[in-house]
Scaffold this active site. Structure first.
Site, mmCIF file in Angstrom:
data_model
loop_
_atom_site.group_PDB
_atom_site.id
_atom_site.type_symbol
_atom_site.label_atom_id
_atom_site.label_comp_id
_atom_site.label_asym_id
_atom_site.label_seq_id
_atom_site.Cartn_x
_atom_site.Cartn_y
_atom_site.Cartn_z
ATOM 1 N N VAL A 196 49.522 -16.497 17.278
ATOM 2 C CA VAL A 196 50.213 -16.211 16.011
ATOM 3 C C VAL A 196 49.918 -17.345 15.035
ATOM 4 C CG1 VAL A 196 52.446 -15.896 14.891
ATOM 5 C CG2 VAL A 196 52.061 -14.995 17.209
ATOM 6 N N LYS A 248 57.243 -14.478 9.469
ATOM 7 C CA LYS A 248 58.279 -13.530 9.879
ATOM 8 C C LYS A 248 57.798 -12.091 9.689
ATOM 9 C CE LYS A 248 63.243 -13.719 9.057
ATOM 10 N NZ LYS A 248 64.151 -14.425 8.117
ATOM 11 N N TYR A 250 60.566 -18.380 16.594
ATOM 12 C CA TYR A 250 60.632 -17.134 17.368
ATOM 13 C C TYR A 250 62.073 -16.721 17.655
ATOM 14 C CZ TYR A 250 55.574 -17.428 18.033
ATOM 15 O OH TYR A 250 54.222 -17.466 17.827
#
Ligand SMILES: CC(C)(COP(=O)(O)OP(=O)(O)OC[C@H]1O[C@@H](n2cnc3c(N)ncnc32)[C@H](O)[C@@H]1OP(=O)(O)O)[C@@H](O)C(=O)NCCC(=O)NCCS
Ligand SMILES: CC(C)(COP(=O)(O)OP(=O)(O)OC[C@H]1O[C@@H](n2cnc3c(N)ncnc32)[C@H](O)[C@@H]1OP(=O)(O)O)[C@@H](O)C(=O)NCCC(=O)NCCS
Lengths: 173, 173
Positions: free
Chosen positions: A110, A123, A153
């Site tokens: 990510v 997000k 997270y």
């Protein structure tokens, strides 16, 4: 901070999360200048040099392109986030997931380009990824978080060590 | 304890780990009675009812067979452990892994039938699984361990939370 914050008020930024309709649908559009937008895609035809540049930008160590290509091919889901200005597209975010296509998915790699961080786009990228996995009926979404992003997270609904379940990594003895 | 311990001395049991040559090669053979052996396989044609029975035996909650079939199909590696006595085969262990075929693999559903536990077979199953993944050039082998088996995996070379990396699970808010 400056770039997007100067375009959107906080309401605009918040609305990012609710406008993740489908691939290619802009999630952030500059109403003052319609030639700039940000969108997500699950297409896999990503320029691997552009992806390398993105990963370089957050300081990740380089990986052989041959293996990156293979990993993208064999990931269950590949999500890319793009900034489009006029006819120019720029890769500004990425995430992918491995899966058994039935029960479990594990999210890897990510990343949001530093110039685009802290604007709600990480997000939005995660929400898009989760939504895609849920659409495929995956119920167990997991990941391994570096210590500095555990709270990122957590805000996305991820729990560390639920019921004492431990993430473990193998190292040759 | 009784069953295997009565067949093999501890040296015999320890040698399980070094005799994992190839699919179908017996890893434990009863020298007194050559009609009984234990072997591993990576074939996917597992009777799903037999697998369900194995998972029932350790108290796992049932999962729809349709999804189990799909998960097996789309796992990168499926390992089964069998007891063969004469012409009869019995499924006594199982493990599988998801992967991107390049960097990461995640091991799921590790199980040894209670009648065959505490004889070194779980260790042999894990070693076989790790060896298969390493043969495929996977460097990052991960798993999520229930609290009561963290130490089992630790003995196998798995580290919990290395450098603070946290296993996380998504739960809908
Ligand atoms: C982690 C990363 C993807 C976050 O992307 P981002 O676009 O900056 O995140 P957002 O702006 O969407 O932040 C969402 C929320 O998380 C918070 N957050 C962002 N980064 C955070 C961090 N490192 N720690 C704690 N909270 C964080 C934000 O404050 C925000 O909170 P809010 O909802 O209360 O406003 C990005 O920082 C990145 O690419 N980092 C480098 C690569 C990396 O470490 N990836 C993870 C590997 S496991
Ligand atoms: C976990 C499991 C696979 C272990 O299989 P096993 O055949 O009993 O394990 P082994 O006999 O090979 O044991 C290997 C070593 O781990 C140790 N060990 C076994 N189970 C252990 C446990 N639950 N906790 C700590 N150590 C354990 C053994 O003492 C042995 O140690 P040694 O090498 O020092 O002798 C088996 O107990 C099982 O199937 N449990 C139910 C399903 C389950 O919980 N799976 C894991 C889900 S995350």
């Amino acid at each position: 901070m400056g770039f997007w914050k100067s375009f959107f008020g906080s309401a605009e930024t918040a609305s990012i999360q609710t406008r993740l309709e489908a691939d290619g649908v802009p999630v952030v559009s500059d109403r003052a200048d319609t030639s700039t937008r940000i969108f997500f895609s699950t297409e896999r035809d990503i320029d691997l040099y552009e992806l390398e540049e993105l990963c370089d930008a957050v300081g990740w160590s380089r990986r052989p392109m041959r293996k990156v290509r293979k990993a993208i091919q064999h990931s269950f889901l590949v999500v890319s986030m793009w900034q489009q200005r006029g006819v120019t597209r720029r890769l500004i975010g990425f995430a992918r997931a491995t899966s058994d296509h039935a029960f479990n998915a594990t999210i890897w790699d990510v990343v949001v380009h530093p110039e685009f961080q802290t604007k709600g786009l990480g997000k939005a990228l995660m929400r898009y990824t989760i939504k895609k996995l849920r659409n495929e009926d995956i119920s167990n979404i997991t990941l391994f978080a570096d210590p500095h992003v555990v709270n990122f997270y957590r805000r996305m609904g991820f729990m560390p060590d639920p019921e004492g379940i431990k993430g473990m990594f193998w190292y040759p003895d």
